[in-house]
Write a protein that holds these residues in place. Structure first.
Motif, PDB file in Angstrom:
ATOM      1  N   LEU A 124      80.430  19.999  -8.116  1.00 18.10           N
ATOM      2  CA  LEU A 124      80.579  19.252  -6.665  1.00 18.10           C
ATOM      3  C   LEU A 124      79.400  18.516  -6.429  1.00 18.10           C
ATOM      4  O   LEU A 124      79.500  17.943  -5.994  1.00 18.10           O
ATOM      5  N   ARG A 125      78.758  19.931  -6.518  1.00 18.48           N
ATOM      6  CA  ARG A 125      76.484  19.568  -6.613  1.00 18.48           C
ATOM      7  C   ARG A 125      76.230  18.320  -6.793  1.00 18.48           C
ATOM      8  O   ARG A 125      75.822  18.094  -6.515  1.00 18.48           O
ATOM      9  N   GLN A 126      76.844  18.069  -8.091  1.00 26.14           N
ATOM     10  CA  GLN A 126      75.915  16.949  -8.051  1.00 26.14           C
ATOM     11  C   GLN A 126      76.616  15.626  -7.853  1.00 26.14           C
ATOM     12  O   GLN A 126      75.774  14.490  -8.359  1.00 26.14           O
ATOM     13  N   LEU A 127      78.205  16.011  -8.054  1.00 29.75           N
ATOM     14  CA  LEU A 127      78.774  14.843  -7.492  1.00 29.75           C
ATOM     15  C   LEU A 127      78.537  13.975  -6.364  1.00 29.75           C
ATOM     16  O   LEU A 127      78.371  12.928  -6.102  1.00 29.75           O
ATOM     17  N   VAL A 128      77.845  15.239  -5.779  1.00 33.07           N
ATOM     18  CA  VAL A 128      77.535  14.431  -3.815  1.00 33.07           C
ATOM     19  C   VAL A 128      75.980  13.999  -3.944  1.00 33.07           C
ATOM     20  O   VAL A 128      75.700  14.029  -2.613  1.00 33.07           O
ATOM     21  N   VAL A 129      75.376  14.157  -5.190  1.00 33.58           N
ATOM     22  CA  VAL A 129      74.209  13.951  -5.060  1.00 33.58           C
ATOM     23  C   VAL A 129      74.540  11.695  -5.097  1.00 33.58           C
ATOM     24  O   VAL A 129      75.053  11.386  -5.599  1.00 33.58           O
ATOM     25  N   PRO A 130      73.607  11.845  -3.652  1.00 32.77           N
ATOM     26  CA  PRO A 130      73.679   9.958  -3.215  1.00 32.77           C
ATOM     27  C   PRO A 130      72.872   9.239  -4.861  1.00 32.77           C
ATOM     28  O   PRO A 130      72.721   9.379  -5.475  1.00 32.77           O
ATOM     29  N   GLY A 131      73.958   8.545  -5.268  1.00 32.92           N
ATOM     30  CA  GLY A 131      73.832   7.277  -6.637  1.00 32.92           C
ATOM     31  C   GLY A 131      74.028   8.369  -8.010  1.00 32.92           C
ATOM     32  O   GLY A 131      73.536   7.805  -8.392  1.00 32.92           O
ATOM     33  N   PHE A 132      74.736   9.043  -7.616  1.00 35.59           N
ATOM     34  CA  PHE A 132      75.278   9.800  -8.855  1.00 35.59           C
ATOM     35  C   PHE A 132      76.336   8.507  -9.861  1.00 35.59           C
ATOM     36  O   PHE A 132      75.909   8.668 -10.992  1.00 35.59           O
ATOM     37  N   ALA A 133      76.592   7.237  -9.053  1.00 37.15           N
ATOM     38  CA  ALA A 133      78.088   6.925 -10.777  1.00 37.15           C
ATOM     39  C   ALA A 133      77.097   5.910 -10.786  1.00 37.15           C
ATOM     40  O   ALA A 133      76.712   5.781 -12.119  1.00 37.15           O
ATOM     41  N   ASP A 134      75.290   5.348 -10.204  1.00 39.56           N
ATOM     42  CA  ASP A 134      74.325   4.282 -11.343  1.00 39.56           C
ATOM     43  C   ASP A 134      73.755   5.835 -11.660  1.00 39.56           C
ATOM     44  O   ASP A 134      73.400   5.081 -12.687  1.00 39.56           O
ATOM     45  N   PHE A 135      73.541   6.501 -11.789  1.00 37.33           N
ATOM     46  CA  PHE A 135      72.630   7.409 -12.211  1.00 37.33           C
ATOM     47  C   PHE A 135      73.623   7.649 -13.698  1.00 37.33           C
ATOM     48  O   PHE A 135      73.301   8.068 -14.857  1.00 37.33           O
ATOM     49  N   ILE A 136      74.503   8.465 -14.644  1.00 38.44           N
ATOM     50  CA  ILE A 136      75.880   8.400 -15.062  1.00 38.44           C
ATOM     51  C   ILE A 136      75.638   6.448 -15.837  1.00 38.44           C
ATOM     52  O   ILE A 136      75.291   6.894 -17.268  1.00 38.44           O
ATOM     53  N   LEU A 137      75.552   5.779 -15.249  1.00 36.40           N
ATOM     54  CA  LEU A 137      75.648   4.676 -15.793  1.00 36.40           C
ATOM     55  C   LEU A 137      74.607   4.385 -16.617  1.00 36.40           C
ATOM     56  O   LEU A 137      74.016   3.829 -17.702  1.00 36.40           O
ATOM     57  N   GLY A 138      73.465   4.573 -15.934  1.00 37.90           N
ATOM     58  CA  GLY A 138      72.195   4.317 -16.603  1.00 37.90           C
ATOM     59  C   GLY A 138      72.326   4.724 -17.596  1.00 37.90           C
ATOM     60  O   GLY A 138      71.392   4.992 -18.467  1.00 37.90           O
TER      61      GLY A 138
ATOM     62  N   ILE B 271      86.746  20.217  -5.729  1.00 36.05           N
ATOM     63  CA  ILE B 271      86.461  18.690  -5.343  1.00 36.05           C
ATOM     64  C   ILE B 271      87.989  18.309  -3.847  1.00 36.05           C
ATOM     65  O   ILE B 271      87.624  17.250  -2.627  1.00 36.05           O
ATOM     66  N   PHE B 272      88.449  18.852  -4.100  1.00 33.42           N
ATOM     67  CA  PHE B 272      90.279  18.914  -2.760  1.00 33.42           C
ATOM     68  C   PHE B 272      89.545  19.675  -1.654  1.00 33.42           C
ATOM     69  O   PHE B 272      90.935  19.506  -0.622  1.00 33.42           O
ATOM     70  N   ASP B 273      88.342  20.652  -1.671  1.00 33.53           N
ATOM     71  CA  ASP B 273      88.405  21.214  -0.301  1.00 33.53           C
ATOM     72  C   ASP B 273      86.783  20.955   0.149  1.00 33.53           C
ATOM     73  O   ASP B 273      86.579  21.749   1.552  1.00 33.53           O
ATOM     74  N   ALA B 274      86.637  20.272  -0.505  1.00 32.17           N
ATOM     75  CA  ALA B 274      84.757  19.694   0.062  1.00 32.17           C
ATOM     76  C   ALA B 274      85.461  19.320   1.029  1.00 32.17           C
ATOM     77  O   ALA B 274      86.183  18.168   1.044  1.00 32.17           O
ATOM     78  N   ARG B 275      83.840  19.183   2.610  1.00 33.19           N
ATOM     79  CA  ARG B 275      83.874  18.551   3.442  1.00 33.19           C
ATOM     80  C   ARG B 275      84.097  16.806   3.298  1.00 33.19           C
ATOM     81  O   ARG B 275      85.068  16.385   3.878  1.00 33.19           O
ATOM     82  N   ASN B 276      83.457  16.155   2.267  1.00 32.89           N
ATOM     83  CA  ASN B 276      83.140  14.962   2.244  1.00 32.89           C
ATOM     84  C   ASN B 276      84.199  13.870   1.022  1.00 32.89           C
ATOM     85  O   ASN B 276      83.604  13.737   0.536  1.00 32.89           O
ATOM     86  N   GLN B 277      85.312  14.348   1.564  1.00 34.52           N
ATOM     87  CA  GLN B 277      86.786  13.864   0.634  1.00 34.52           C
ATOM     88  C   GLN B 277      86.162  12.468   0.088  1.00 34.52           C
ATOM     89  O   GLN B 277      86.359  11.417  -0.131  1.00 34.52           O
TER      90      GLN B 277
ATOM     91  N   SER C  56      94.009  24.890  -4.018  1.00 30.87           N
ATOM     92  CA  SER C  56      93.888  23.872  -3.348  1.00 30.87           C
ATOM     93  C   SER C  56      94.793  23.241  -2.799  1.00 30.87           C
ATOM     94  O   SER C  56      95.912  23.172  -3.547  1.00 30.87           O
ATOM     95  N   SER C  57      94.213  22.584  -1.765  1.00 25.33           N
ATOM     96  CA  SER C  57      95.385  21.701  -1.510  1.00 25.33           C
ATOM     97  C   SER C  57      95.089  20.518  -2.023  1.00 25.33           C
ATOM     98  O   SER C  57      94.125  19.729  -1.990  1.00 25.33           O
ATOM     99  N   LEU C  58      96.264  19.651  -2.838  1.00 28.27           N
ATOM    100  CA  LEU C  58      96.187  18.198  -3.719  1.00 28.27           C
ATOM    101  C   LEU C  58      96.424  17.409  -2.464  1.00 28.27           C
ATOM    102  O   LEU C  58      97.524  16.275  -3.157  1.00 28.27           O
TER     103      LEU C  58
END
Ligand code: C2E
Ligand code: MG
Ligand code: MG
Ligand code: MG
Length: 287
Positions: A120-134, A154-160, A187-189
């Motif tokens: 989760l910690r990686q997923l919420v780093v700004p620009g994560f999608a571009d990082f993977i695509l790069g 990811i279902f319990d995170a605040r920034n859903q 988790s709440s699904l």
């Protein structure tokens, strides 16, 4: 800090706690040097189609051998790496090395997918999608080669909303998202339908000692997956009996020592001789 579990044990347990905290600290300290010191490597474990045990993908699993600590399990060091934020740098090592090994050993045109565990910690780093695509671009690989395994956290995170947006943009490019350790997170699904998920990965704790209760949870997971139009994966499959049962329940993909342990290379699927008997059996019943 004192943990009271019974008369007389108090001191012993508090010493254990101190030792646990010391080990935690040592791991946190050494983790920072693990990648530059070349102490980490990757292992790859096959996932197969439940119908015919043909190869579907490889999961990438991180391994760490430290000269002082010896082999440390990812079950132990990943949560610490997440705590101290080191998972972001380690995750970049995993992505780069996994794609490089894939390109070298399987080639750009391979249809075999690669499944990466993402915190989760990686997923919420700004620009994560571009990082993977790069990184996909760096190796000239198609987005269709990649699966990201994320846990129910990811279902319990605040920034859903942020998480849903990141996953949607990756999914739009052709990257698959699987929910790892499904059924263990309490988790709440409630927002599952908003997530661009391609599969639910049933935790090995349900697979390994299948009894009536665990079987019910697996059947329930398959039912939820079918309602959402997604696949299921069962991990930790060690016996032909487990594979047979999971196939009968309708699980799509299987992973476990039966088909191959995690290896430093893309090893072939180990075809179990019992399996051959089983397919013959199925064919004769079908005809
Ligand atoms: P996971 O993603 O649920 O991975 C499945 C675990 O089950 C792996 O443990 C695998 O070696 C083990 N396994 C697979 N088949 C069998 C089997 O038939 N029997 C048994 N007993 N075990 C089996 P491993 O490699 O120790 O990894 C543990 C966890 O560490 C992973 O669980 C994952 O959550 C985490 N992890 C590993 N590599 C990474 C990584 O690169 N990044 C992140 N964020 N997490 C990672
Ligand atoms: Mg996984
Ligand atoms: Mg798992
Ligand atoms: Mg698991």
């Amino acid at each position: 800090e004192i943990k009271r579990t019974g008369r007389g044990n108090t001191l012993l347990f508090s010493k254990e706690l101190v030792e646990e905290k010391e080990r935690h600290l040592i791991i946190a300290q050494r983790l920072k040097h693990a990648v530059p010191a070349n102490e980490m490597h990757l292992a790859f474990q096959p996932l197969v189609h439940a119908d015919d045990f043909s190869l579907h993908s490889y999961e990438v699993l991180l391994r760490w051998d430290n000269p002082i600590l010896g082999r440390v399990s990812p079950e132990e060091f990943i949560p610490i790496a997440e705590d101290i934020g080191e998972i972001v740098r380690i995750g970049e090592y995993v992505l780069d090395t996994a794609l490089s090994t894939y390109t070298e050993e399987l080639g750009r045109d391979s249809h075999v997918k690669l499944a990466l565990n993402i915190s989760l910690r990686q997923l919420v780093v700004p620009g994560f999608a571009d990082f993977i695509l790069g990184y996909l671009e760096k190796y000239g690989l198609s987005a269709r080669s990649l699966i990201l395994e994320v846990t129910e956290t990811i279902f319990d995170a605040r920034n859903q909303n942020q998480i849903i947006a990141v996953l949607n943009s990756l999914h739009a490019k052709g990257i698959e998202v699987h929910i790892d350790d499904f059924g263990t997170g309490y988790s709440s699904l409630s927002r599952l339908h908003e997530m661009p998920i391609s599969a639910l990965k049933i935790d090995k704790s349900f697979v390994q000692q299948i009894d009536d209760q665990r079987c019910a949870i697996i059947e329930g997971s398959v039912m939820i997956a079918e309602r959402f139009g997604v696949h299921t994966v069962a991990e930790g499959v060690e016996t032909v009996e487990q594979a047979r049962l999971l196939h009968a329940i309708g699980v799509t993909y299987l992973q476990g020592y039966l088909f191959g342990k995690p290896k430093p290379h893309f090893a072939e699927v180990t075809v179990h001789s019992d399996f051959l008997l089983w397919t013959k059996d199925k064919q004769s019943r079908a005809s």
